[in-house]
Motif scaffolding. Structure first.
Motif, short mmCIF file in Angstrom:
data_model
loop_
_atom_site.label_atom_id
_atom_site.label_comp_id
_atom_site.label_asym_id
_atom_site.label_seq_id
_atom_site.Cartn_x
_atom_site.Cartn_y
_atom_site.Cartn_z
N SER A 200 -12.17 -11.28 0.91
CA SER A 200 -12.34 -10.26 -0.06
C SER A 200 -11.48 -11.01 -1.06
N SER A 201 -12.13 -10.88 -2.46
CA SER A 201 -11.29 -11.42 -3.60
C SER A 201 -10.32 -10.41 -3.95
N ASP A 202 -10.26 -9.10 -3.61
CA ASP A 202 -9.24 -7.94 -3.75
C ASP A 202 -8.04 -8.35 -2.83
N ASP A 203 -8.47 -8.58 -1.86
CA ASP A 203 -7.34 -9.03 -0.70
C ASP A 203 -6.44 -10.28 -1.32
N VAL A 204 -7.13 -11.00 -1.66
CA VAL A 204 -6.61 -12.38 -2.48
C VAL A 204 -5.70 -12.00 -3.45
N GLN A 205 -6.32 -11.23 -4.45
CA GLN A 205 -5.54 -10.59 -5.61
C GLN A 205 -4.40 -10.23 -5.27
N GLU A 206 -4.57 -8.82 -4.28
CA GLU A 206 -3.32 -8.04 -4.09
C GLU A 206 -2.30 -9.17 -3.37
N ALA A 207 -2.49 -10.08 -2.44
CA ALA A 207 -1.45 -10.88 -1.89
C ALA A 207 -0.88 -11.88 -3.20
N ILE A 208 -1.48 -12.20 -3.94
CA ILE A 208 -0.63 -12.94 -5.05
C ILE A 208 0.11 -11.86 -5.99
N GLU A 209 -0.27 -10.69 -6.29
CA GLU A 209 0.50 -9.50 -6.80
C GLU A 209 1.68 -9.38 -6.14
N ALA A 210 1.72 -9.38 -4.70
CA ALA A 210 2.82 -9.00 -4.09
C ALA A 210 4.20 -9.91 -4.40
N MET A 211 3.64 -11.19 -4.95
CA MET A 211 4.78 -12.04 -5.31
C MET A 211 5.23 -11.47 -6.69
N GLU A 212 5.73 -10.30 -6.65
CA GLU A 212 5.96 -9.70 -8.05
C GLU A 212 7.31 -10.13 -8.84
N ASP A 213 8.23 -11.02 -7.94
CA ASP A 213 9.35 -11.57 -8.77
C ASP A 213 8.89 -12.95 -9.56
N GLU A 214 7.70 -13.56 -9.41
CA GLU A 214 6.96 -14.57 -9.90
C GLU A 214 5.86 -14.53 -10.78
N VAL A 215 5.13 -13.39 -10.37
CA VAL A 215 3.66 -12.91 -11.04
C VAL A 215 3.91 -11.74 -11.74
N GLN A 216 3.40 -12.11 -12.78
CA GLN A 216 3.39 -10.80 -13.66
C GLN A 216 2.06 -10.02 -13.84
N SER A 217 0.92 -10.72 -13.66
CA SER A 217 -0.40 -10.22 -13.43
C SER A 217 -1.39 -11.18 -13.03
N VAL A 218 -2.51 -10.76 -12.37
CA VAL A 218 -3.61 -11.60 -11.56
C VAL A 218 -4.94 -10.88 -12.17
N GLU A 219 -5.85 -11.62 -12.63
CA GLU A 219 -7.04 -11.37 -13.13
C GLU A 219 -8.33 -12.11 -12.37
N ILE A 220 -9.37 -11.73 -11.78
CA ILE A 220 -10.29 -12.19 -11.49
C ILE A 220 -11.43 -12.35 -12.80
N THR A 221 -11.64 -13.44 -13.14
CA THR A 221 -12.30 -13.96 -14.38
C THR A 221 -13.87 -14.32 -14.02
N SER A 222 -14.29 -14.64 -12.79
CA SER A 222 -15.64 -14.95 -12.69
C SER A 222 -16.09 -14.89 -11.10
N MET A 223 -17.31 -14.81 -10.72
CA MET A 223 -17.44 -14.74 -9.32
C MET A 223 -19.21 -15.16 -9.38
#
Length: 226
Positions: A200-223
């Protein structure tokens, strides 16, 4: 079941279905599916090739895909009147020799017969299994952008951390990333990953967003399905 809603047991319904299949090879989409198997079961006989050529073309094609052989083909109207008179012996031989559109040898042994209900259940199951095998091989290429908090962050190190810590069966990260300008000296990470049907692309996005001290935002741009 999706697909057309025609009563092919009537001349009007069969004529409407013939028109529906005028520019189509399958009931749904561009490939053989369970919808073709289920709709095939609504026919009690092969459509007339002269009156309903598109329905006939579809019916014979689906019969071939499902391994149904030995369809009896009635001669076109007027053929009997145009044919020369034949002796009783020749006529009897023709009656005993149904036309096989698939060219089976006379010496080939007939397969054990099965009931219509069993046949339709088997064909539906086989179609579903083919669809499942096709979907299991499907892969999707996903484009993603990751924005950091400030200009001081090492984005290459962040990308490496993301791709080495977020690991799933069927998930494959791209071999490199691109750093694109955002504004005021801040850059963002642009990268890709390939995922299977169970990812799931949503699971991957949420896992990256969980690195909140280093990541401001995550956006899926294409599929894109591969």
């Amino acid at each position: 079941m999706g697909g057309p809603k025609f009563d092919v047991g009537t001349d009007k319904g069969l004529a409407a279905f013939n028109g529906f299949m005028g520019s189509k090879s399958y009931i749904e989409g561009w490939s053989f599916s369970p919808a073709d198997t289920e709709y095939f079961g609504k026919f009690s006989a092969c459509p007339d090739a002269t009156k309903h050529p598109h329905a006939y073309r579809w019916y014979v094609h689906i019969a071939a895909l499902q391994g149904i052989r030995g369809l009896y083909m009635a001669p076109p109207a007027g053929a009997a009147a145009a044919a020369p008179a034949k002796g009783k012996k020749a006529a009897k031989e023709e009656e005993d020799d149904d036309f096989d559109v698939f060219g089976d040898d006379d010496e080939e042994e007939e397969a054990p017969k099965e009931s219509r209900a069993d046949m339709m259940a088997r064909l539906k199951k086989e179609a579903e299994e083919r669809t499942a095998r096709k979907e299991a091989k499907q892969r999707t290429l996903v484009g993603i952008e990751i924005k950091p908090w400030d200009t001081e962050q090492d984005l290459n190190a962040l990308w490496k951390k993301i791709t080495t810590t977020i690991v799933q069966d069927g998930l494959k990260w791209g071999e490199s990333c691109t750093l694109a300008e955002v504004a005021f000296g801040i850059k963002k990470i642009q990268t890709t990953f390939v995922m299977g049907v169970n990812n799931s692309s949503d699971d991957v996005q949420e896992a990256i967003e969980a690195m909140e001290d280093e990541v401001q935002s995550v956006e899926i741009t294409s599929m894109n399905v591969l």
